[in-house]
Motif scaffolding. Structure first.
Motif, short mmCIF file in Angstrom:
data_model
loop_
_atom_site.label_atom_id
_atom_site.label_comp_id
_atom_site.label_asym_id
_atom_site.label_seq_id
_atom_site.Cartn_x
_atom_site.Cartn_y
_atom_site.Cartn_z
N UNK A 149 0.83 -1.13 -0.01
CA UNK A 149 0.17 -0.09 -0.05
C UNK A 149 0.74 1.30 0.11
N UNK A 150 2.26 1.20 0.53
CA UNK A 150 2.97 2.38 0.47
C UNK A 150 3.03 2.90 -1.00
N UNK A 151 2.94 2.08 -2.04
CA UNK A 151 3.10 2.59 -3.39
C UNK A 151 2.07 3.67 -3.50
N UNK A 152 0.94 3.67 -2.89
CA UNK A 152 0.10 4.67 -3.25
C UNK A 152 0.30 6.09 -2.45
N UNK A 153 1.28 6.08 -1.58
CA UNK A 153 1.70 7.22 -0.95
C UNK A 153 2.32 8.43 -1.79
N UNK A 154 2.66 7.90 -2.90
CA UNK A 154 3.36 8.90 -4.17
C UNK A 154 2.15 9.78 -4.51
N UNK A 155 0.83 9.59 -4.46
CA UNK A 155 -0.28 10.22 -4.74
C UNK A 155 -0.12 11.61 -3.75
N UNK A 156 0.28 11.52 -2.88
CA UNK A 156 0.34 12.63 -1.71
C UNK A 156 1.55 13.13 -1.33
N UNK A 157 2.41 12.77 -2.38
CA UNK A 157 3.88 13.41 -2.36
C UNK A 157 4.83 12.93 -1.14
N UNK A 158 4.57 11.46 -0.85
CA UNK A 158 5.29 10.88 0.15
C UNK A 158 6.45 10.40 -0.49
N UNK A 159 6.54 10.07 -1.72
CA UNK A 159 7.62 9.34 -2.49
C UNK A 159 7.55 7.81 -2.57
N UNK A 160 8.42 7.31 -2.87
CA UNK A 160 8.47 5.66 -2.70
C UNK A 160 8.42 5.13 -4.16
N UNK A 161 8.21 3.82 -4.33
CA UNK A 161 8.39 3.34 -5.65
C UNK A 161 7.19 3.55 -6.49
N UNK A 162 6.35 4.11 -5.61
CA UNK A 162 4.86 4.44 -6.43
C UNK A 162 5.09 5.60 -7.50
#
Length: 210
Positions: A149-162
């Motif tokens: 689920x951390x991949x979805x964090x990129x939608x709010x600018x959290x970075x990650x592989x998303x």
């Protein structure tokens, strides 16, 4: 493959580290909250249904919706992502801790009491060690969930592989999609493998041999 690493290798390392950081912090918070709470609920069974039910309701909220809800309160970036993933990690850990503690043979609890152990000593010296396999199953399940689920964090600018995955989707570049997806899968497998070894190490020898 070599061309992809040459072009995106540095970014891949950065995004992988961001994914690990977000997931690890969220999972750590989930463990230090859910395990004690699961233990406490075994002493207050009337509250168990309420807390487990509440955690179940929170987990039914779609990931993107929960991330969006966090924005007005915590803004964008890693903080709201970590809080949202922390919420998702609670149910499996808390539920398995509660089940594992409740399934301890009452005779063993009575034996601990007969040996003069106080309730807190019984929890740490008898009940928790015997419940480790069930608790660790919940932690391993949460770890896989959180990493995915951390991949979805990129939608709010959290970075990650998303970031790589969604950039690949928007730019129609399969290499970016694959380059972001494979590390997520590998991270999930590696973390589950390591937690499995930790479970074996923490499980009492007598129970391990059964």
């Amino acid at each position: 493959m070599s061309e992809f690493l040459a072009q995106y290798g540095n970014e891949l390392l950065i995004k992988t580290w961001e994914q690990i950081y977000i997931s690890a912090v969220a999972l750590f918070l989930g463990i230090i909250v859910a395990v004690p709470l699961g233990v406490a609920l075994t002493r207050f069974p009337k509250l168990a249904k309420f807390f487990i039910g509440l955690a179940s309701i929170l987990q039914t909220i779609p990931s993107l919706a929960l991330l969006a809800i966090m924005i007005p309160f915590f803004g964008i970036g890693r903080t709201p992502a970590i809080i949202a993933l922390f919420v998702y990690s609670l149910l499996p850990i808390m539920r398995n801790t509660y089940i594992g503690m409740n399934n301890i043979d009452p005779i063993l609890k009575d034996s601990a009491k007969g040996m003069g152990m106080k309730p807190i000593q019984s929890i740490f010296l008898v009940e928790l060690p015997l419940a480790v396999p069930v608790i660790m199953t919940g932690i391993r399940l949460s770890a896989v969930y959180v990493i995915a689920w951390a991949t979805l964090a990129s939608y709010i600018g959290a970075g990650g592989l998303g970031d790589l995955i969604f950039s690949g989707l928007s730019l129609f570049q399969p290499s970016l999609i694959i380059g972001g997806t494979i590390p997520v899968i590998l991270l999930s497998l590696i973390v589950d493998y390591l937690l499995g070894h930790l479970e074996t190490y923490l499980t009492p020898r007598q129970k391990r041999s059964l």
